[in-house]
Design a protein around this motif. Structure first.
Motif, short mmCIF file in Angstrom:
data_model
loop_
_atom_site.label_atom_id
_atom_site.label_comp_id
_atom_site.label_asym_id
_atom_site.label_seq_id
_atom_site.Cartn_x
_atom_site.Cartn_y
_atom_site.Cartn_z
N LEU A 100 18.63 4.10 -15.28
CA LEU A 100 19.91 3.69 -14.73
C LEU A 100 20.18 2.21 -14.94
CD1 LEU A 100 19.85 5.65 -11.34
CD2 LEU A 100 21.12 6.21 -13.41
N GLY A 101 19.14 1.47 -15.33
CA GLY A 101 19.33 0.06 -15.60
C GLY A 101 19.52 -0.79 -14.36
N CYS A 102 18.85 -0.45 -13.25
CA CYS A 102 19.01 -1.23 -12.03
C CYS A 102 17.64 -1.45 -11.36
CB CYS A 102 19.96 -0.55 -11.06
SG CYS A 102 19.43 1.08 -10.52
N ASP A 103 17.59 -2.46 -10.51
CA ASP A 103 16.37 -2.71 -9.73
C ASP A 103 16.20 -1.58 -8.72
OD1 ASP A 103 16.41 -5.08 -11.12
OD2 ASP A 103 16.92 -6.32 -9.39
N GLY A 157 4.04 -2.92 -14.23
CA GLY A 157 4.97 -4.02 -14.03
C GLY A 157 5.68 -4.06 -12.69
N PHE A 158 5.35 -3.14 -11.78
CA PHE A 158 5.92 -3.20 -10.43
C PHE A 158 5.28 -4.37 -9.67
CE2 PHE A 158 7.12 1.02 -11.59
CZ PHE A 158 8.18 1.36 -10.78
N THR A 159 6.01 -4.90 -8.71
CA THR A 159 5.51 -6.00 -7.88
C THR A 159 5.41 -5.52 -6.44
OG1 THR A 159 6.67 -7.56 -9.31
CG2 THR A 159 5.96 -8.37 -7.15
N PHE A 174 2.57 4.08 20.43
CA PHE A 174 2.75 4.50 19.04
C PHE A 174 1.39 4.53 18.34
CE2 PHE A 174 7.02 3.28 20.00
CZ PHE A 174 7.85 3.93 19.11
N VAL A 175 1.24 5.47 17.41
CA VAL A 175 0.01 5.65 16.65
C VAL A 175 0.32 5.48 15.17
CG1 VAL A 175 -1.81 7.30 16.05
CG2 VAL A 175 -0.91 7.23 18.38
N CYS A 176 -0.52 4.73 14.47
CA CYS A 176 -0.36 4.55 13.02
C CYS A 176 -0.87 5.80 12.31
CB CYS A 176 -1.12 3.33 12.53
SG CYS A 176 -0.93 3.03 10.76
N ILE A 177 -0.01 6.43 11.51
CA ILE A 177 -0.41 7.64 10.79
C ILE A 177 -0.57 7.40 9.28
CG2 ILE A 177 0.53 9.22 12.52
CD1 ILE A 177 2.96 9.60 10.60
N ALA A 178 -0.10 6.25 8.79
CA ALA A 178 -0.20 5.92 7.37
C ALA A 178 0.22 4.47 7.18
CB ALA A 178 0.69 6.85 6.53
N THR A 179 0.01 3.97 5.97
CA THR A 179 0.55 2.67 5.60
C THR A 179 1.46 2.87 4.39
OG1 THR A 179 -1.34 2.15 4.20
CG2 THR A 179 -1.41 1.34 6.48
N ALA A 180 2.33 1.89 4.17
CA ALA A 180 3.26 1.96 3.03
C ALA A 180 3.35 0.60 2.37
CB ALA A 180 4.63 2.41 3.50
N THR A 181 3.32 0.63 1.04
CA THR A 181 3.50 -0.58 0.25
C THR A 181 4.80 -0.43 -0.54
OG1 THR A 181 1.12 -0.82 -0.05
CG2 THR A 181 2.53 -2.07 -1.54
N ALA A 182 5.69 -1.39 -0.41
CA ALA A 182 6.91 -1.38 -1.20
C ALA A 182 6.61 -2.01 -2.54
CB ALA A 182 8.01 -2.16 -0.47
N CYS A 183 6.81 -1.27 -3.61
CA CYS A 183 6.60 -1.76 -4.97
C CYS A 183 7.96 -1.86 -5.64
CB CYS A 183 5.68 -0.82 -5.74
SG CYS A 183 4.01 -0.74 -5.07
N SER A 184 8.31 -3.07 -6.07
CA SER A 184 9.64 -3.33 -6.63
C SER A 184 9.62 -3.37 -8.14
CB SER A 184 10.17 -4.68 -6.11
OG SER A 184 10.27 -4.66 -4.73
N TRP A 185 10.67 -2.79 -8.72
CA TRP A 185 10.91 -2.87 -10.16
C TRP A 185 12.15 -3.72 -10.34
CZ3 TRP A 185 8.46 -1.81 -14.51
CH2 TRP A 185 9.20 -1.84 -15.70
N THR A 186 12.03 -4.78 -11.11
CA THR A 186 13.14 -5.68 -11.35
C THR A 186 13.45 -5.68 -12.84
OG1 THR A 186 12.38 -7.05 -9.51
CG2 THR A 186 13.98 -8.04 -11.01
N ILE A 187 14.73 -5.48 -13.15
CA ILE A 187 15.15 -5.42 -14.55
C ILE A 187 14.95 -6.76 -15.24
CG2 ILE A 187 17.15 -5.07 -16.08
CD1 ILE A 187 16.05 -2.51 -14.85
N ASN A 188 15.42 -7.84 -14.62
CA ASN A 188 15.30 -9.18 -15.18
C ASN A 188 14.52 -10.06 -14.22
OD1 ASN A 188 16.91 -8.61 -17.49
ND2 ASN A 188 18.74 -8.76 -16.19
#
Length: 192
Positions: free
Chosen positions: A1-4, A26-28, A177-191
């Protein structure tokens, strides 16, 4: 799609090295990881009985959403205007799907958060819990948790879920609250 875009990698995703594979392509990663937390409202009588600070009000107008978005921008040093446009639209068009709350002190929004009600689910999602540094440790964040938990229980939802930052996690754990998982946001940037 050509987008971040952003790919959320959860600790339970397969293959187990998915995050490493994305980084190699190449994800950050955005650090730190979020904690995916869950609360069974049937086991949370203390949170449901907690007094709601009088400074907390429900936001029902696009202008109120704008004040909340300004708060988020100040706390996180990011541009949340697309989110603001979406929340303002939802407040007007689908008010049963979202409830937004803000704590107002000294004539401005100093803390805020919202809750989303997806379809016929037994779950409700907590989002955006943020407080300006000078107003922390006054019970506003916990008050926002309580008002949303109480509303969710009244609306027949049994579980609350939240993607928690490291700052929020200890407060959420204090309220059951109980932690059931962790999540890492991995970003793809076009430029990059």
């Amino acid at each position: 799609l050509g987008c971040d875009f952003e790919w959320q990698v959860f600790s339970h995703d397969r293959p187990p090295d998915l995050k490493d594979r994305l980084l190699a392509r190449g994800f950050t990663p955005r650090e730190p990881d979020d904690s995916i937390m869950l609360l069974d409202l049937e086991a949370a009588p203390d949170l449901l009985a907690r007094p709601i600070p009088p400074e907390i009000e429900r936001v029902t107008t696009p202008e109120g959403v704008g004040a909340l978005i300004n708060l988020l921008g100040e706390v996180w040093a990011e541009d949340f205007s697309p989110l603001g446009e979406e929340l303002a639209r939802q407040v007007v068009e689908t008010p049963d799907a979202v409830s937004i709350y803000a704590a107002i002190l000294d004539g401005r929004v100093v803390s805020g958060a919202w809750i989303m009600y997806p379809g016929r689910s037994r779950f409700a999602g907590l989002w955006g819990g943020s407080t300006l540094p000078g107003y922390r440790n006054r019970g506003l964040y916990s008050g926002l948790l309580a008002v949303r938990a109480r509303e969710a229980a009244t609306r027949g939802r049994r579980f609350l879920n939240v993607d928690a930052s490291p700052m929020s996690r200890p407060i959420l754990e204090k309220h059951g609250f109980v932690c059931i998982a962790t999540a890492t946001a991995c970003s793809w940037t076009i430029n990059p």
